[in-house]
Write a protein that holds these residues in place. Structure first.
Motif, PDB file in Angstrom:
ATOM      1  N   GLY A 111       0.791  -1.224   0.000  1.00 55.71           N
ATOM      2  CA  GLY A 111       0.000   0.000   0.000  1.00 55.71           C
ATOM      3  C   GLY A 111       0.824   1.275   0.000  1.00 55.71           C
ATOM      4  N   ALA A 112       2.119   1.178   0.224  1.00 54.56           N
ATOM      5  CA  ALA A 112       2.981   2.363   0.236  1.00 54.56           C
ATOM      6  C   ALA A 112       3.362   2.735  -1.198  1.00 54.56           C
ATOM      7  CB  ALA A 112       4.242   2.099   1.056  1.00 54.56           C
ATOM      8  N   ALA A 113       3.794   3.968  -1.378  1.00 51.36           N
ATOM      9  CA  ALA A 113       4.256   4.422  -2.694  1.00 51.36           C
ATOM     10  C   ALA A 113       5.507   3.637  -3.082  1.00 51.36           C
ATOM     11  CB  ALA A 113       4.574   5.911  -2.645  1.00 51.36           C
ATOM     12  N   PRO A 114       5.655   3.326  -4.371  1.00 51.47           N
ATOM     13  CA  PRO A 114       6.850   2.583  -4.798  1.00 51.47           C
ATOM     14  C   PRO A 114       8.113   3.431  -4.649  1.00 51.47           C
ATOM     15  CG  PRO A 114       5.574   3.287  -6.704  1.00 51.47           C
ATOM     16  CD  PRO A 114       4.763   3.644  -5.480  1.00 51.47           C
ATOM     17  N   PHE A 115       9.250   2.749  -4.516  1.00 49.66           N
ATOM     18  CA  PHE A 115      10.531   3.455  -4.426  1.00 49.66           C
ATOM     19  C   PHE A 115      10.785   4.259  -5.695  1.00 49.66           C
ATOM     20  CE2 PHE A 115      11.391  -0.190  -1.569  1.00 49.66           C
ATOM     21  CZ  PHE A 115      11.770   0.498  -0.433  1.00 49.66           C
ATOM     22  N   ILE A 116      10.432   3.691  -6.850  1.00 56.67           N
ATOM     23  CA  ILE A 116      10.668   4.341  -8.143  1.00 56.67           C
ATOM     24  C   ILE A 116       9.463   4.145  -9.043  1.00 56.67           C
ATOM     25  CG2 ILE A 116      13.191   4.181  -8.167  1.00 56.67           C
ATOM     26  CD1 ILE A 116      12.555   1.625 -10.065  1.00 56.67           C
ATOM     27  N   THR A 117       9.373   4.979 -10.068  1.00 57.63           N
ATOM     28  CA  THR A 117       8.364   4.823 -11.102  1.00 57.63           C
ATOM     29  C   THR A 117       9.059   4.978 -12.450  1.00 57.63           C
ATOM     30  OG1 THR A 117       7.864   7.182 -11.009  1.00 57.63           O
ATOM     31  CG2 THR A 117       6.448   5.708  -9.700  1.00 57.63           C
ATOM     32  N   LEU A 118       8.396   4.562 -13.494  1.00 53.75           N
ATOM     33  CA  LEU A 118       8.938   4.692 -14.833  1.00 53.75           C
ATOM     34  C   LEU A 118       9.161   6.177 -15.129  1.00 53.75           C
ATOM     35  CD1 LEU A 118       9.680   2.874 -17.193  1.00 53.75           C
ATOM     36  CD2 LEU A 118       7.396   3.220 -18.098  1.00 53.75           C
TER      37      LEU A 118
END
Length: 156
Positions: free
Chosen positions: A98-105
């Motif tokens: 449920g947490a925000a990802p470490f990275i995104t595209l």
């Protein structure tokens, strides 16, 4: 006495033998010297199915553009900027469900920044950016098993 080689190449060679033969453990002994390499095998797929609904919906949406951008088959460990798995385990793109990802595209990352986690033997290992750049491909989904040397993402 020939002695056992404790070099990273020797461990990698034993790990490759494990994968090729579907063994779960290899141990070499020469006198008091011992070298043992083991791998985890998922026996109960119901455990994976039970864990999947926790983060499946957000992760699937985030991973879909990555898959569309470049099929996994096009990326190998020798691809420039490829960040490969240093171990066998389960990849997680966020610090917790449920947490925000470490990275995104498309994200800009700094050298040493945490990109994802790999859980191996109940330990969460941070995989850090080897260099500063932009995340151009994410090749794994959160909760997916990864192998040693498998490309995880690309930072260009």
């Amino acid at each position: 006495m020939s002695g056992i080689s404790f070099t990273p190449d020797a461990v990698r060679a034993l790990a490759q033998i494990l994968r090729e033969t579907d063994l779960t453990e290899i141990e070499l002994a020469d006198g008091e010297a011992r070298l043992r390499v083991t791998r985890t095998v998922t026996v109960a797929p119901t455990v994976v199915a039970a864990a999947a609904p926790v983060a499946a919906a957000p992760v699937a949406a985030a991973a879909a553009p990555a898959a569309a951008a470049a099929p996994v088959a096009e990326v190998s460990a020798s691809t420039p900027g490829a960040v490969t798995s240093p171990m066998v385990g389960v990849a997680y793109l966020a610090p917790e469900p449920g947490a925000a990802p470490f990275i995104t595209l498309g994200a800009k990352v700094a050298a040493g920044q945490t990109l994802l986690l790999i859980e191996a033997m109940k330990t969460f290992n941070q995989i850090k950016a080897p260099k500063a750049g932009t995340v151009t491909r994410i090749l794994v989904e959160s909760g997916s098993p990864v192998e040693y040397g498998e490309p995880l993402l690309v930072v260009e």
